[in-house]
Design an enzyme around this catalytic site. Structure first.
Site, PDB file in Angstrom:
ATOM      1  N   ALA A   1       2.763  -6.922  -1.525  1.00 17.04           N
ATOM      2  CA  ALA A   1       3.159  -6.065  -2.648  1.00 17.04           C
ATOM      3  C   ALA A   1       2.111  -4.975  -2.814  1.00 17.04           C
ATOM      4  O   ALA A   1       0.907  -5.244  -2.760  1.00 17.04           O
ATOM      5  CB  ALA A   1       3.290  -6.881  -3.923  1.00 17.04           C
TER       6      ALA A   1
ATOM      7  N   SER B   1       1.515  -0.663  -4.619  1.00 18.80           N
ATOM      8  CA  SER B   1       1.738   0.070  -5.864  1.00 18.80           C
ATOM      9  C   SER B   1       3.129   0.684  -5.967  1.00 18.80           C
ATOM     10  O   SER B   1       3.615   0.933  -7.071  1.00 18.80           O
ATOM     11  CB  SER B   1       0.689   1.178  -6.006  1.00 18.80           C
ATOM     12  OG  SER B   1       0.686   2.002  -4.863  1.00 18.80           O
TER      13      SER B   1
ATOM     14  N   GLN C   1       7.341  -3.434  -2.251  1.00 17.52           N
ATOM     15  CA  GLN C   1       6.957  -4.753  -1.761  1.00 17.52           C
ATOM     16  C   GLN C   1       7.755  -5.068  -0.497  1.00 17.52           C
ATOM     17  O   GLN C   1       8.805  -4.471  -0.246  1.00 17.52           O
ATOM     18  CB  GLN C   1       7.165  -5.824  -2.825  1.00 17.52           C
ATOM     19  CG  GLN C   1       8.574  -6.026  -3.313  1.00 17.52           C
ATOM     20  CD  GLN C   1       8.594  -6.886  -4.591  1.00 17.52           C
ATOM     21  OE1 GLN C   1       7.929  -6.587  -5.584  1.00 17.52           O
ATOM     22  NE2 GLN C   1       9.398  -7.956  -4.563  1.00 17.52           N
TER      23      GLN C   1
ATOM     24  N   ASP D   1      -3.954   6.256   5.143  1.00 17.53           N
ATOM     25  CA  ASP D   1      -4.203   5.094   4.275  1.00 17.53           C
ATOM     26  C   ASP D   1      -4.493   3.827   5.087  1.00 17.53           C
ATOM     27  O   ASP D   1      -3.817   2.810   4.925  1.00 17.53           O
ATOM     28  CB  ASP D   1      -2.997   4.873   3.365  1.00 17.53           C
ATOM     29  CG  ASP D   1      -3.301   3.954   2.189  1.00 17.53           C
ATOM     30  OD1 ASP D   1      -4.487   3.810   1.846  1.00 17.53           O
ATOM     31  OD2 ASP D   1      -2.359   3.378   1.620  1.00 17.53           O
TER      32      ASP D   1
END
Length: 483
Positions: A169, A171, A174, A321
């Protein structure tokens, strides 16, 4: 008397700023109430938007007052000043952490973004880095509704089995494990409902807050972050773009056997639902698991550094990221492994002029050519802040003569400490604002790669060697034909 008047001036300015931010944030939220046919849903969005915005206003106002009043009578560059500054950083970062934890969504992404930039104070990095593992999953009924609405079919018509408990999960989404009717194992990434509208409100609130803070702190100009961040998040909310990014990365690394990117199932992919091949593996920083299966952390760190160096210097198409949850180590027998790259929502594509200049910068860093570093700093828009490039990327001052990866002399360590102390929040703000937006991706990506290498217990020398190798290779690379 001067001190009293100064205090009143700042106090009244902070108070006025609080009122301004509250009123403007309310207006930002109110704009949305008439733009939807479902009035009840819109009213709910309005209410939650006001609550979230009020929390943000309160947090920022408290932080502004804390900084102003704590440091107001202290001599800059004194030991007392630095001790007080560290304490204020810690209190302010803790308030922001609590805000992110309560408001979730866009605020968590913003907190993660701040934590990943090595140039922000260490107190912010330390506290906000905990946001990487704190996402609370949605109830399955809400997730199921998103899937059935996007596919127009019930889950039982598509999947042989579908695990209701998410395996991950974050931000904005999920991930669930599932098996298709043809027995293929897949991971299904589902976006949280109502997120796009919530993000629009949060972005407006953050923009107003950044403008208000700049009014009180003219030396701190962070407004440019919000539009850039909003643009990034907008791309991340489109899972079809993420799918395209992952396929492009797979093509870029088709000759690099250590890299794997999950295959996309396009017939089961929309803007809000992404279905991909399921890979078994461990988080890249899970040292216990790596040792248990006989995989050497040194080899993993080297592979990681080379993969991201190739992205930055050769491909010019960079995953923005790469935190540990987005990179799996998948064993393939003996000490061999694959690096499985996940979550391709945030990417940055460099033009060839920037990519080549950055390759030249690294060549100059390797050769410790201070004049060339400053010349390239001018080209990259850093100006007087180009002297900080060696500190940022290699942990050396611009005048250091110690070989990269080797210990510095006591004199160089002393000078480095002085340089770092002289780099305050105002400098960070001006430095970041002066750089091309491409540079922010590099700073974030490099910061996350460094962090993983440190967690693996490996020297940063592997990163320096990989960057040197691929910076030279990047200068020989043909222009990117996929642009």
């Amino acid at each position: 008397m001067r001190r009293l008047l100064w205090g009143r001036n700042i106090g009244s300015k902070a108070k006025a700023c609080g009122y301004l931010m509250a009123a403007a944030s309310t207006a930002a939220v109110a704009i949305h109430i008439y733009s939807d046919d479902d009035f009840n849903n819109k009213l709910r969005t309005f209410y939650h938007g006001i609550v979230r915005s009020s929390r943000a206003v309160s947090t920022c106002t408290l932080n502004v007052i804390d900084y102003k009043y704590t440091l107001r009578m202290l001599a800059p560059n004194s030991e007392e000043y630095y001790e007080a500054l560290s304490q204020v950083h810690h209190r302010a970062a803790n308030r922001i952490l609590k805000l992110c934890e309560v408001n979730k969504g866009f605020y968590v992404k913003a907190g993660q973004f701040i934590a990943s930039i090595r140039q922000v104070p260490k107190e912010y990095q330390s506290l906000l880095s905990s946001l990487q593992d704190q996402a609370v999953p949605f109830q399955f009924d809400a997730i199921k509704e998103v899937i059935t609405r996007n596919f127009g079919r019930e889950l039982s018509e598509i999947f042989l089995s579908f695990d209701e408990q998410p395996i991950a999960a974050a931000s904005i989404a999920q991930v669930h494990h599932a098996i298709l009717k043809d027995y293929q194992e897949v991971a299904v990434k589902v976006q949280y409902p109502g997120l796009e509208k919530q993000m629009q409100i949060d972005a407006k609130t953050m923009y107003i807050l950044s403008k208000s803070i700049a009014w009180i702190f003219p030396e701190y100009q962070f407004e440019w972050i919000v539009p850039e961040f909003e643009k990034t998040i907008s791309m991340e909310l489109d899972f079809t773009q993420e799918a395209k990014n992952s396929e492009r990365t797979a093509r870029n690394f088709k000759r690099k056997n250590v890299v794997r990117v999950p295959k996309i199932f396009w017939d089961l992919t929309t803007k809000q639902v992404l279905t991909m091949q399921f890979w078994h593996g461990y988080k890249i920083d899970d040292l216990e698991k790596l040792k248990e299966v006989g995989i050497k952390p040194q080899k993993v760190a080297q592979a990681l550094a080379e993969v991201f160096a190739e992205m930055i210097f050769v491909h010019g198409f960079v995953h923005g990221d790469p935190h540990p949850g987005n990179i799996l180590v998948s064993p393939r027998g003996g000490q061999a492994f694959y690096l499985v790259l996940l979550d391709h929502g945030i990417y940055r594509e460099f033009d060839d002029e920037f990519r080549l200049n950055f390759c030249q910068l690294w060549k100059a860093l390797i050769l410790q050519d201070s004049r060339k570093i400053q010349d390239l700093g001018e080209k990259l828009g850093a100006g007087k802040y180009s002297k900080f490039f060696p500190i940022i990327f290699t942990g050396r001052t611009i005048d250091s003569k110690s070989a990269l990866g080797r210990s510095m002399s006591d004199e160089e360590k002393k000078k480095l400490k002085q340089e770092l102390r002289s780099f305050d929040l105002g400098d960070i703000s001006s430095f970041m604002e002066s750089l091309p937006r491409d540079f922010l991706t590099i700073l974030r990506t490099d910061g996350l790669v460094r962090s993983i290498i440190s967690k693996l217990g490996v020297s940063q020398r592997v990163r320096l060697l990989a960057y040197a190798k691929f910076a030279v290779a990047g200068l020989k690379t043909e222009p990117n034909l996929e642009t």
